[in-house]
Design an enzyme around this catalytic site. Structure first.
Site, short mmCIF file in Angstrom:
data_model
loop_
_atom_site.label_atom_id
_atom_site.label_comp_id
_atom_site.label_asym_id
_atom_site.label_seq_id
_atom_site.Cartn_x
_atom_site.Cartn_y
_atom_site.Cartn_z
N GLY A 199 0.81 -1.21 0.00
CA GLY A 199 0.00 0.00 0.00
C GLY A 199 0.85 1.26 0.00
N ALA A 245 -5.53 -7.36 3.87
CA ALA A 245 -4.08 -7.51 4.00
C ALA A 245 -3.67 -8.95 3.72
CB ALA A 245 -3.64 -7.10 5.40
N TYR A 274 -0.41 -20.09 -2.10
CA TYR A 274 -1.30 -18.92 -1.99
C TYR A 274 -2.76 -19.36 -1.98
CZ TYR A 274 -4.04 -14.93 -3.66
OH TYR A 274 -5.01 -13.97 -3.82
N LYS A 282 -5.71 -19.13 1.10
CA LYS A 282 -7.03 -18.52 0.92
C LYS A 282 -8.13 -19.52 1.28
CE LYS A 282 -6.06 -14.35 -0.63
NZ LYS A 282 -6.44 -13.13 0.12
#
Length: 305
Positions: free
Chosen positions: A36, A74, A141, A145
């Site tokens: 960010g 995040a 990844y 999730k």
């Protein structure tokens, strides 16, 4: 409502924060600024610069504020990094959500909204993919999730915390890709803004489901009142070929440009699209950004930044 947005200074997070403000909510941003940027944040919005793995900093923010909900964006988002550094990927994505959930449990925050991904489906060709499909992710990844979705379900069943899981299709829009969040749209923006040709692996007829970040944000804000546990694909429900994407870029740039077609890359998925019926069922909305307009907005932002 006062809403905690982890990752709120990032690509998707900054769109969410904008729409929260427009809807009259008070967003508080928790972001370590690894992806960010402060420039994404409007003046007057509180920014807590910290990592979601830092439970003390996270708990201090919960103790200081009375949050109505947490929008958890995040994350470690790069599939190649998850393959090379799976422990790091696990710590950020799983330790991070557990810290958030434990704070919600302690401070009685009733709703967590989570950014999952189409990566949980793996190489499933039963398109358009519905939320009821079996999950078989093909990367660490995708595994984190999927695992987070299960943690949210368990915290809902055990502790009564409402949870909304959003599985995003291929997201694009302004502020994408500056610190590693890039996709094909941001890659094309960068090359074309430099007057360079773009490269397509294959014949360009492979398809993706391109969803504008503003439509993602609209869905998240609309889901704030939801109760229970829900899984919602956020997508257009339409297949767009890379050749069609190139035509949209020609409209944005104002002229044709060189396209180099190379051999397909091993492992690349040929077609991908998500069913979005649950968007209407639970949120009564559909994405409204047309691809040509969205690409034009994104490209002009990129050139002007």
């Amino acid at each position: 409502m006062k809403i905690l947005v982890t990752g709120g200074a990032g690509f998707i997070g900054s769109h969410v924060v904008e729409q929260l403000q427009q809807a009259g909510h008070t967003p508080i941003i928790f972001d370590d600024l690894s992806h960010g940027m402060r420039e994404h944040i409007s003046e007057g919005i509180e920014l807590i610069v910290a990592d979601v793995r830092n439970k003390a900093a996270l708990e201090a923010s919960f103790a200081r504020h009375s949050f109505s909900a947490v929008i958890h964006l995040a994350a470690q988002t790069l599939v190649p990094d998850s393959l090379e550094y799976p422990v790091m990927d696990c710590r950020i994505n799983l330790e991070g959500i557990l810290n958030v959930l434990e704070c919600c449990r302690k401070y009685h925050v009733r709703h967590v909204l989570f950014s999952s991904s189409a990566a949980v489906y793996g190489d499933n060709l039963n398109i358009p993919l519905q939320e009821t499909e079996s999950l078989l992710p093909t990367s660490p990844y995708g595994i984190t999730k999927m695992t987070t979705e299960h943690y949210l379900r368990i915290y809902h069943e055990l502790y009564g915390i409402d949870a909304t899981v959003f599985r995003f299709a291929n997201v694009y829009g302004e502020r994408q890709g500056e610190k590693g969040e890039g996709g094909v749209v941001s890659i094309f923006c960068k090359l074309l803004s430099q007057g360079k040709p773009i490269t397509v692996f294959g014949n360009g007829e492979q398809t993706r489901d391109f969803i504008y970040a503003g439509d993602i944000a609209r869905a998240i804000v609309a889901a704030l009142p939801l109760k229970g546990y829900h899984t919602i694909n956020v997508s257009t429900g339409k297949e767009t070929s890379l050749n069609e994407l190139i035509h949209a870029f020609e409209f944005a740039v104002g002229h044709k440009f060189d396209v180099i077609y190379e051999k397909p890359r091993p492992g690349d998925i040929l077609h991908s699209v998500l069913n979005n019926d649950n968007l209407m069922k639970y949120l009564k909305i559909k994405p409204n950004m047309e691809l040509a307009q969205g690409i034009r907005k994104t490209y002009h932002w990129y050139v002007g930044k």
